[in-house]
Motif scaffolding. Sequence first.
Motif, PDB file in Angstrom:
ATOM      1  N   ILE A  61       0.840  -1.209   0.000  1.00 41.98           N
ATOM      2  CA  ILE A  61       0.000   0.000   0.000  1.00 41.98           C
ATOM      3  C   ILE A  61       0.864   1.243   0.000  1.00 41.98           C
ATOM      4  N   ALA A  62       1.961   1.234   0.815  1.00 39.49           N
ATOM      5  CA  ALA A  62       2.869   2.380   0.891  1.00 39.49           C
ATOM      6  C   ALA A  62       3.580   2.609  -0.437  1.00 39.49           C
ATOM      7  N   ALA A  63       3.975   1.505  -1.085  1.00 39.05           N
ATOM      8  CA  ALA A  63       4.686   1.612  -2.375  1.00 39.05           C
ATOM      9  C   ALA A  63       3.766   2.213  -3.440  1.00 39.05           C
ATOM     10  N   ALA A  64       2.514   1.764  -3.482  1.00 38.82           N
ATOM     11  CA  ALA A  64       1.566   2.287  -4.466  1.00 38.82           C
ATOM     12  C   ALA A  64       1.307   3.775  -4.235  1.00 38.82           C
ATOM     13  N   PRO A  70      -2.447   3.129  -8.730  1.00 36.82           N
ATOM     14  CA  PRO A  70      -3.587   2.465  -8.103  1.00 36.82           C
ATOM     15  C   PRO A  70      -3.175   1.135  -7.490  1.00 36.82           C
ATOM     16  N   LEU A  71      -3.883   0.738  -6.459  1.00 33.81           N
ATOM     17  CA  LEU A  71      -3.567  -0.519  -5.780  1.00 33.81           C
ATOM     18  C   LEU A  71      -3.696  -1.707  -6.730  1.00 33.81           C
ATOM     19  N   SER A  72      -4.601  -1.591  -7.696  1.00 36.65           N
ATOM     20  CA  SER A  72      -4.818  -2.712  -8.623  1.00 36.65           C
ATOM     21  C   SER A  72      -3.598  -2.997  -9.494  1.00 36.65           C
ATOM     22  N   SER A  73      -2.654  -2.031  -9.538  1.00 41.91           N
ATOM     23  CA  SER A  73      -1.459  -2.231 -10.376  1.00 41.91           C
ATOM     24  C   SER A  73      -0.453  -3.186  -9.739  1.00 41.91           C
ATOM     25  N   LEU A  77      -0.072  -7.753  -4.554  1.00 47.08           N
ATOM     26  CA  LEU A  77      -1.242  -7.465  -3.707  1.00 47.08           C
ATOM     27  C   LEU A  77      -2.467  -8.239  -4.199  1.00 47.08           C
ATOM     28  N   ASN A  78      -2.620  -8.298  -5.515  1.00 44.78           N
ATOM     29  CA  ASN A  78      -3.757  -9.026  -6.073  1.00 44.78           C
ATOM     30  C   ASN A  78      -3.688 -10.510  -5.745  1.00 44.78           C
ATOM     31  N   ARG A  79      -2.442 -11.058  -5.673  1.00 46.45           N
ATOM     32  CA  ARG A  79      -2.303 -12.474  -5.322  1.00 46.45           C
ATOM     33  C   ARG A  79      -2.626 -12.727  -3.856  1.00 46.45           C
ATOM     34  N   LEU A  80      -2.419 -11.694  -3.021  1.00 50.33           N
ATOM     35  CA  LEU A  80      -2.667 -11.867  -1.586  1.00 50.33           C
ATOM     36  C   LEU A  80      -4.158 -11.763  -1.216  1.00 50.33           C
ATOM     37  N   LEU A  81      -4.924 -11.116  -2.072  1.00 52.34           N
ATOM     38  CA  LEU A  81      -6.316 -10.819  -1.727  1.00 52.34           C
ATOM     39  C   LEU A  81      -7.137 -12.051  -1.313  1.00 52.34           C
ATOM     40  N   HIS A 115     -12.221  -5.672  -5.760  1.00 50.28           N
ATOM     41  CA  HIS A 115     -11.322  -6.450  -6.607  1.00 50.28           C
ATOM     42  C   HIS A 115     -11.247  -7.915  -6.199  1.00 50.28           C
ATOM     43  N   HIS A 116     -11.897  -8.226  -5.119  1.00 48.05           N
ATOM     44  CA  HIS A 116     -12.007  -9.644  -4.733  1.00 48.05           C
ATOM     45  C   HIS A 116     -13.425  -9.872  -4.205  1.00 48.05           C
TER      46      HIS A 116
END
Length: 623
Positions: A61-64, A70-73, A77-81, A115-116
């Motif tokens: 989240i901090a990196a984004a 956007p977080l979706s990029s 993170l998407n794999r962790l959801l 997104h999930h």
Amino acid sequence: MGRSSSSLKLKLAPFSAPHFHIFRTILPFSSSSRSWYTPPPPHPPQHPPHHDILIKISELIAAAAAKSKPLSSSRTLNRLLPSLTPRHVIDLIALNPFSLHPLSLLSFFHFLPSHHPPFRHTLLTYTSMALSLSYHHLLPQAHSLLYLLVSRKGTNSAPQVFSSVVQAMRIIPAPHYSNHINDNAHLVFDVLVSAYVDSGFVYDAVTCLRLVKENGFGVPFRACGYLLDRMVKVEPIGSCWKLFWEVLDCGYPAKVYNFNVLMHGFCKIGDVGSANKVFDEIPKRGLRPSVVSFNTLIGGYCKVGCVEEGFRLKGVMEEEGISPDVFTFSTLIKGLCKDSRVDDAGILFAEMCKKGLVPNGVTFTTLIDGQCKYGKIDLALKNFQVMINQGIRPDLITYNALINGLCRIRDLKEAKKLVDEMSERDLKPDKITFTTLIDGYCKDGDMESALEIKERMIEGGIELDQVAFTALISGLCRDGRANDAEKMLREMLNAGFKPDDPTYGMIIDCFCKKGDVKMGFKLLKEMQSDEHIPGVVTYNVLLNGLCKQGQMKNAEMLLDAMRNLGVVPDDITFNTLLDGHSKHGSSDDFNIFSCEKGLVTDYASYAALVNESSKASKDRLRR
């Protein structure tokens, strides 16, 4: 009224869409006046079992945020959801290992379920996020979140949501500058109560306030004021007064404004006694009634016809050093006019001007309207001229009052001049203007002018109302134009209006006078087919028509029919029949009729008998 804290039984009322900017107006705060984030106190060394995943999510989240992406990029993170649960979200908000900005956490909060889709936030995740936002004075965002929550939870959800907020308080740490959890608790409760108000769930908002008090938290006074303001618009004023007592006992800082609003509510429904009790409470709370307080109560008394009590209050105002203003005088002038004391209203108007107060348009219009209604049209026109000379622009209500006054005295020429003057002043005549003129022309017997006004209304897109149709029908009947009156009746019905007994009666009478009793019966049948039971007046008109034609048998049959329908004959009914028997029957018929109907002879029937006896005597003398 007692100060009980028992639950109010309030009716829910629909509200318009919420205003998410509400806290910018009723809950003043400035995000620039304090740091957006203050690090929480150090936590115990124990970490939850999923501490590592919280660290990873925080990094992502901090990196984004740092790269404004956007977080979706973030593929990671998407794999962790899929592995995340509501417990992860709550612990992330509570521990916040990377000291993320609360708005970054809020973005992740919204990102996760969108997104999930299998993920669903719980009541506790909502209240935890809202609490964190409130702690950091991000009140509009907290309001939006709680508004969404309570809208979904619906009515009677306050105890459940309140309980979840309290649970969140045990989990989410308050900022380090707070010595006690209660120091910031009022912020989230301010937001929660306001969210319920904006959702239209007033009962839940009241329940929330009571739960806050019962559980020892500080009562959110700003939300109290917001709730009270909304309640007086949609709830019974007695319920508002009861709640006001409760919050006053909790330390709510009393304001004269609140008392004035409650007084206005009671006066609006005619409960001046309760309004007076509210007024008496003002000095007991260490406050001084304002000119608005006095004016509100004076208006209430004048509305119910107690003008003298209004004058007494005016005297109290002056004794306490509060000068009556234009509104005070205008209200009393209106009360006097309503009480038919137009001359006294004129005297009060003069007193007002003598005190140096400048009458406004409402004052002039009130006085002019009163003078017009009670036949003092010359005075009304004089005040109208004074009004114009003082640079006060008359409005539509002023003109309508004068036009009505002129029509009452049958001065249609001057009334028409005023209508033309309105157009010169860019004032468009309305339905009241035209209907007043139609009624005036009809009563003056000028049906052509009345019908011209009707066409002008239609051309201007102004629909005729029941008053206009009835006036036209009355005028046409008075002019003996039965067929035109019947056509106007059809127009009235097609416009969706239901003519009353007198309207039908006028048309039936007009046809009967022209000898067309058959059409009269057709209209009677039409009334009955509409499940309308004609009154005795309508039957009397038809009986009169039959009797004039000598149809005494049909008249008696109609009498029996009206009795069977529960319509009670009156003196006019029997006198009409008696007159018919005396002219078209025999004395034997009259005696039988009298015995059968139990007729008691009055002056009218006695006169008919004398006339019949005199007629019979003359016939014998001729023979």
